[in-house]
Design a protein around this motif. Structure first.
Motif, short mmCIF file in Angstrom:
data_model
loop_
_atom_site.label_atom_id
_atom_site.label_comp_id
_atom_site.label_asym_id
_atom_site.label_seq_id
_atom_site.Cartn_x
_atom_site.Cartn_y
_atom_site.Cartn_z
N UNK A 9 0.89 -1.14 -0.03
CA UNK A 9 -0.09 -0.03 0.02
C UNK A 9 0.86 1.18 0.02
N UNK A 10 0.85 2.32 -0.96
CA UNK A 10 1.47 3.42 -0.95
C UNK A 10 1.19 4.24 0.58
N UNK A 11 2.39 4.55 1.01
CA UNK A 11 2.28 5.45 2.45
C UNK A 11 1.97 6.87 2.24
N UNK A 12 1.19 7.54 2.99
CA UNK A 12 0.97 8.81 3.07
C UNK A 12 2.11 9.58 3.95
N UNK A 13 2.39 10.82 3.64
CA UNK A 13 3.28 11.70 4.61
C UNK A 13 4.82 11.49 4.22
N UNK A 14 5.00 10.71 3.40
CA UNK A 14 6.48 10.76 3.13
C UNK A 14 6.93 11.70 2.05
N UNK A 15 6.15 12.30 1.27
CA UNK A 15 6.62 13.19 0.49
C UNK A 15 6.66 12.53 -0.96
N UNK A 16 7.50 11.65 -1.25
CA UNK A 16 7.91 10.78 -2.40
C UNK A 16 6.81 9.84 -2.76
N UNK A 17 6.25 9.08 -1.83
CA UNK A 17 5.18 8.30 -2.20
C UNK A 17 5.87 6.89 -2.41
N UNK A 18 7.17 6.95 -2.41
CA UNK A 18 7.75 5.57 -2.69
C UNK A 18 7.72 4.47 -1.52
N UNK A 76 -5.28 8.86 8.08
CA UNK A 76 -6.97 9.62 7.60
C UNK A 76 -6.56 9.53 6.15
N UNK A 77 -7.82 9.24 5.56
CA UNK A 77 -8.14 9.16 4.26
C UNK A 77 -7.69 8.02 3.53
N UNK A 78 -7.35 6.89 4.18
CA UNK A 78 -6.93 5.45 3.70
C UNK A 78 -8.26 4.78 3.75
N UNK A 79 -8.42 3.86 2.73
CA UNK A 79 -9.86 2.98 2.81
C UNK A 79 -10.00 2.46 4.11
N UNK A 80 -11.15 2.30 4.61
CA UNK A 80 -11.40 1.57 5.78
C UNK A 80 -11.42 0.21 5.45
N UNK A 81 -11.36 -0.51 6.92
CA UNK A 81 -10.96 -1.82 6.92
C UNK A 81 -12.14 -2.62 6.36
N UNK A 82 -13.35 -2.36 6.52
CA UNK A 82 -14.61 -2.88 5.68
C UNK A 82 -14.57 -2.75 4.33
N UNK A 83 -13.91 -1.74 3.75
CA UNK A 83 -13.73 -1.79 2.04
C UNK A 83 -12.50 -2.34 1.61
N UNK A 84 -11.60 -2.58 2.60
CA UNK A 84 -10.23 -2.95 2.33
C UNK A 84 -10.05 -4.35 1.87
N UNK A 101 -11.26 2.00 11.82
CA UNK A 101 -10.74 3.09 12.58
C UNK A 101 -11.76 4.24 12.49
N UNK A 102 -11.51 5.25 13.31
CA UNK A 102 -12.48 6.31 13.70
C UNK A 102 -12.55 7.11 12.49
#
Length: 102
Positions: A9-18, A76-84, A101-102
Motif C-alpha cells: 500500500x502506498x504510504x502517506x506523509x513521505x513526500x515521495x510516495x515511494x 486519515x483518508x486510507x480505505x476503511x477496513x470494511x472496504x479494504x 478506524x474512527x
C-alpha cells in the motif's frame, strides 16, 4: 526465509510516495492508531508484542512519523477496513469489526 507480502500500500506523509506498507503493517498501524497498546494489538491480531513493536518501528519512517501519536493523522483518508480487500473477509478481526478506524 521471509514470506513476501501479498499486497503493498502506498504510504502517506513521505513526500515521495515511494514508501510502502505491507498488509500486516497496515493492520498493526490501524489497531495502534485506535490507542491500543502493543500487547492489546498483539492479542487482537494473533501476534507477539515484539512482532507488533517491530512492525511499528518499520512503518513509522514509511509514514513520515516519529511515534504512534501520529498514526491516526497519517492513516486519515486510507480505505476503511470494511472496504479494504487486504483483510480476509473470514478473519476474526474482520468478522468482529475490531480493526475499524474512527
Amino acid at each position: 526465509m521471509l514470506d513476501a507480502p501479498t499486497a503493498i500500500v502506498p504510504a502517506l506523509g513521505t513526500g515521495s510516495g515511494a514508501a510502502l506498507l505491507s498488509p500486516a503493517e497496515l493492520r498493526v498501524a490501524r489497531a495502534a492508531a485506535r490507542g491500543l497498546t502493543n500487547r492489546e494489538v498483539a492479542e487482537l491480531l494473533g501476534l507477539s508484542p515484539r512482532t507488533v513493536q517491530v512492525h511499528l518501528y518499520r512503518l513509522f519512517p514509511k509514514l513520515g512519523i516519529g511515534s504512534r501519536a501520529g498514526l491516526r493523522g497519517a492513516l486519515r483518508g486510507w480505505p476503511s477496513e470494511a472496504t479494504d480487500s487486504r483483510t480476509p473477509a473470514g478473519s476474526a478481526a474482520h468478522r468482529s469489526g475490531e480493526l475499524r478506524t474512527a
